[in-house]
Enzyme design. Sequence first.
Site, PDB file in Angstrom:
ATOM      1  N   SER A 247       0.821  -1.213   0.000  1.00  0.00           N
ATOM      2  CA  SER A 247       0.000   0.000   0.000  1.00  0.00           C
ATOM      3  C   SER A 247       0.850   1.256   0.000  1.00  0.00           C
ATOM      4  O   SER A 247       1.789   1.384   0.779  1.00  0.00           O
ATOM      5  CB  SER A 247      -0.934   0.025   1.211  1.00  0.00           C
ATOM      6  OG  SER A 247      -0.321  -0.525   2.330  1.00  0.00           O
TER       7      SER A 247
ATOM      8  N   HIS B 188      -5.314   0.727  -2.527  1.00  0.00           N
ATOM      9  CA  HIS B 188      -4.613  -0.369  -3.187  1.00  0.00           C
ATOM     10  C   HIS B 188      -5.058  -0.427  -4.639  1.00  0.00           C
ATOM     11  O   HIS B 188      -6.173  -0.838  -4.934  1.00  0.00           O
ATOM     12  CB  HIS B 188      -4.951  -1.711  -2.538  1.00  0.00           C
ATOM     13  CG  HIS B 188      -4.269  -1.941  -1.234  1.00  0.00           C
ATOM     14  ND1 HIS B 188      -3.323  -2.916  -1.055  1.00  0.00           N
ATOM     15  CD2 HIS B 188      -4.395  -1.325  -0.053  1.00  0.00           C
ATOM     16  CE1 HIS B 188      -2.894  -2.889   0.189  1.00  0.00           C
ATOM     17  NE2 HIS B 188      -3.533  -1.929   0.829  1.00  0.00           N
TER      18      HIS B 188
ATOM     19  N   HIS C 199      -5.402  -9.453   0.768  1.00  0.00           N
ATOM     20  CA  HIS C 199      -5.019  -9.891   2.112  1.00  0.00           C
ATOM     21  C   HIS C 199      -5.968 -10.985   2.606  1.00  0.00           C
ATOM     22  O   HIS C 199      -7.137 -11.016   2.217  1.00  0.00           O
ATOM     23  CB  HIS C 199      -5.079  -8.702   3.079  1.00  0.00           C
ATOM     24  CG  HIS C 199      -4.239  -7.549   2.654  1.00  0.00           C
ATOM     25  ND1 HIS C 199      -4.675  -6.642   1.703  1.00  0.00           N
ATOM     26  CD2 HIS C 199      -2.985  -7.163   3.017  1.00  0.00           C
ATOM     27  CE1 HIS C 199      -3.721  -5.740   1.504  1.00  0.00           C
ATOM     28  NE2 HIS C 199      -2.691  -6.029   2.284  1.00  0.00           N
TER      29      HIS C 199
ATOM     30  N   TYR D 101      -7.253 -11.024   5.453  1.00  0.00           N
ATOM     31  CA  TYR D 101      -8.330 -10.406   6.255  1.00  0.00           C
ATOM     32  C   TYR D 101      -9.495  -9.911   5.404  1.00  0.00           C
ATOM     33  O   TYR D 101     -10.566  -9.618   5.922  1.00  0.00           O
ATOM     34  CB  TYR D 101      -7.798  -9.268   7.144  1.00  0.00           C
ATOM     35  CG  TYR D 101      -7.242  -8.064   6.406  1.00  0.00           C
ATOM     36  CD1 TYR D 101      -8.077  -7.171   5.719  1.00  0.00           C
ATOM     37  CD2 TYR D 101      -5.871  -7.818   6.387  1.00  0.00           C
ATOM     38  CE1 TYR D 101      -7.565  -6.083   5.041  1.00  0.00           C
ATOM     39  CE2 TYR D 101      -5.348  -6.728   5.705  1.00  0.00           C
ATOM     40  CZ  TYR D 101      -6.202  -5.878   5.034  1.00  0.00           C
ATOM     41  OH  TYR D 101      -5.689  -4.812   4.348  1.00  0.00           O
ATOM     42  N   GLU D 102      -9.286  -9.797   4.091  1.00  0.00           N
ATOM     43  CA  GLU D 102     -10.391  -9.390   3.217  1.00  0.00           C
ATOM     44  C   GLU D 102     -11.378 -10.538   3.014  1.00  0.00           C
ATOM     45  O   GLU D 102     -12.420 -10.350   2.387  1.00  0.00           O
ATOM     46  CB  GLU D 102      -9.856  -8.927   1.857  1.00  0.00           C
ATOM     47  CG  GLU D 102      -9.040  -7.648   1.934  1.00  0.00           C
ATOM     48  CD  GLU D 102      -8.458  -7.267   0.578  1.00  0.00           C
ATOM     49  OE1 GLU D 102      -9.235  -6.883  -0.304  1.00  0.00           O
ATOM     50  OE2 GLU D 102      -7.230  -7.374   0.406  1.00  0.00           O
TER      51      GLU D 102
ATOM     52  N   ALA E 185       3.777  -2.342   4.105  1.00  0.00           N
ATOM     53  CA  ALA E 185       3.749  -1.339   5.165  1.00  0.00           C
ATOM     54  C   ALA E 185       3.652  -2.116   6.478  1.00  0.00           C
ATOM     55  O   ALA E 185       2.937  -3.115   6.553  1.00  0.00           O
ATOM     56  CB  ALA E 185       2.534  -0.445   5.003  1.00  0.00           C
TER      57      ALA E 185
ATOM     58  N   MET F 182       0.160  -7.323   8.072  1.00  0.00           N
ATOM     59  CA  MET F 182      -0.957  -8.228   7.756  1.00  0.00           C
ATOM     60  C   MET F 182      -0.825  -8.845   6.364  1.00  0.00           C
ATOM     61  O   MET F 182      -1.836  -9.201   5.749  1.00  0.00           O
ATOM     62  CB  MET F 182      -2.278  -7.458   7.852  1.00  0.00           C
ATOM     63  CG  MET F 182      -2.478  -6.733   9.168  1.00  0.00           C
ATOM     64  SD  MET F 182      -3.940  -5.687   9.134  1.00  0.00           S
ATOM     65  CE  MET F 182      -3.677  -4.700  10.634  1.00  0.00           C
ATOM     66  N   SER F 183       0.386  -8.944   5.872  1.00  0.00           N
ATOM     67  CA  SER F 183       0.559  -9.497   4.516  1.00  0.00           C
ATOM     68  C   SER F 183       1.843 -10.318   4.463  1.00  0.00           C
ATOM     69  O   SER F 183       2.371 -10.730   5.493  1.00  0.00           O
ATOM     70  CB  SER F 183       0.617  -8.345   3.495  1.00  0.00           C
ATOM     71  OG  SER F 183       1.791  -7.583   3.674  1.00  0.00           O
TER      72      SER F 183
ATOM     73  N   ASN G 230       4.551   3.303  10.984  1.00  0.00           N
ATOM     74  CA  ASN G 230       4.132   3.778  12.305  1.00  0.00           C
ATOM     75  C   ASN G 230       4.827   2.931  13.360  1.00  0.00           C
ATOM     76  O   ASN G 230       5.258   1.813  13.071  1.00  0.00           O
ATOM     77  CB  ASN G 230       2.612   3.614  12.456  1.00  0.00           C
ATOM     78  CG  ASN G 230       2.169   2.171  12.240  1.00  0.00           C
ATOM     79  OD1 ASN G 230       2.062   1.711  11.090  1.00  0.00           O
ATOM     80  ND2 ASN G 230       1.962   1.454  13.310  1.00  0.00           N
TER      81      ASN G 230
ATOM     82  N   HIS H  17      -5.214   4.064   9.732  1.00  0.00           N
ATOM     83  CA  HIS H  17      -4.794   3.793   8.361  1.00  0.00           C
ATOM     84  C   HIS H  17      -4.285   5.067   7.682  1.00  0.00           C
ATOM     85  O   HIS H  17      -3.423   5.000   6.808  1.00  0.00           O
ATOM     86  CB  HIS H  17      -5.973   3.177   7.586  1.00  0.00           C
ATOM     87  CG  HIS H  17      -5.620   2.654   6.227  1.00  0.00           C
ATOM     88  ND1 HIS H  17      -4.559   1.789   5.997  1.00  0.00           N
ATOM     89  CD2 HIS H  17      -6.182   2.865   5.003  1.00  0.00           C
ATOM     90  CE1 HIS H  17      -4.495   1.514   4.707  1.00  0.00           C
ATOM     91  NE2 HIS H  17      -5.462   2.154   4.079  1.00  0.00           N
TER      92      HIS H  17
HETATM   93  N1  HPA Z   1       0.228  -3.357  12.595  1.00  0.00           N
HETATM   94  C1  HPA Z   1      -0.150  -4.213  11.622  1.00  0.00           C
HETATM   95  N2  HPA Z   1      -0.113  -3.911  10.343  1.00  0.00           N
HETATM   96  C2  HPA Z   1       0.352  -2.700   9.994  1.00  0.00           C
HETATM   97  C3  HPA Z   1       0.776  -1.762  10.951  1.00  0.00           C
HETATM   98  C4  HPA Z   1       0.705  -2.113  12.321  1.00  0.00           C
HETATM   99  O1  HPA Z   1       1.059  -1.349  13.230  1.00  0.00           O
HETATM  100  N3  HPA Z   1       1.185  -0.655  10.257  1.00  0.00           N
HETATM  101  C5  HPA Z   1       1.004  -0.932   8.936  1.00  0.00           C
HETATM  102  N4  HPA Z   1       0.509  -2.162   8.776  1.00  0.00           N
END
Ligand code: HPA
Length: 283
Positions: A38, A71, A93, A95-96, A123, A221-222, A245, A257
């Site tokens: 992303s 995306h 993903h 989670y989708e 990310a 998450m990927s 982050n 996000h």
């Molecule tokens: N946690 C999980 N997935 C993420 C994060 C996070 O802090 N930042 C970007 N993707």
Amino acid sequence: MQGPEPLGYAHVHAAAAAVADRLRTSLPAAPVGVVLGSGLGAVADHVLAQGGRAVDYGAIPHFPVSSVEGHKGRLVLGTVDDVPVLLMQGRVHRYEGYSASSVVFPVRVLHALGVRRLIVTNAAGGLGEGFAAGDLMLIEDHLNLTGDNPLCGKNDARFGARFPDMSDAYTARLRQVAFDVAAAQGLALQRGVYAGLLGPSYETPAEIRMLRTLGAHAVGMSTVHEVIAASHLGVEVLGLSCITNLAAGISPVKLCHDEVKETATRVEQAFSRLVLGLLPRLA
Ligand code: HPA
């Protein structure tokens, strides 16, 4: 866990044939593959500006299409310094709601199109000592904490062995190349272990403390399923995380996000420069 029959070898090759047809150009022998996470699409824009061609995922049979905002979903074929590259701009993903085997379908299509070396990017939240938002991290290894594996079910030996080795999934040789290229660019590169969780909720501070104990430096998450499928196929992988982050409980602010997207945009140019510098070295 008996679900519908997963997408198999014939689906992968039907998708690959459709891509070749849509690109209306003969495919190069061994393009270097890239999965762009992303907000990290500038590499694709660069390749398109240099005469690359794109196919939307929606035009490829069986190809999963992402529902996540920000995306894009297209395959881009082109060159970087005369080296053929095949980019995935956007991914789906787990989670989708996609199965793990659907999540890795595009990696199998890349392999069917000749890819034998793959850069995966994402990310991620940072929890390594001294990490800051905006850092780039070379993935040395991963923890698959999704509770799932794309190779579950009957093994198709045409993809790979039943029990693939994962001890050098992010190959040491490609990691060294990444360090050399980053150093030449004057770019500081963190390194560490990427923990892949199911999501889509961000982690709790307790989960982040757990991940630290487990030896993780970044969380997202990927990626982990794609890298398992790539290892299965015998594809060499280089992994890069953009630390968008600091992870929950380390960050003084709530996770959102928007922060992830903002940081990805802020470092997109440096990140792209690194990937564009790496691609010719992976040929
Ligand atoms: N946690 C999980 N997935 C993420 C994060 C996070 O802090 N930042 C970007 N993707």
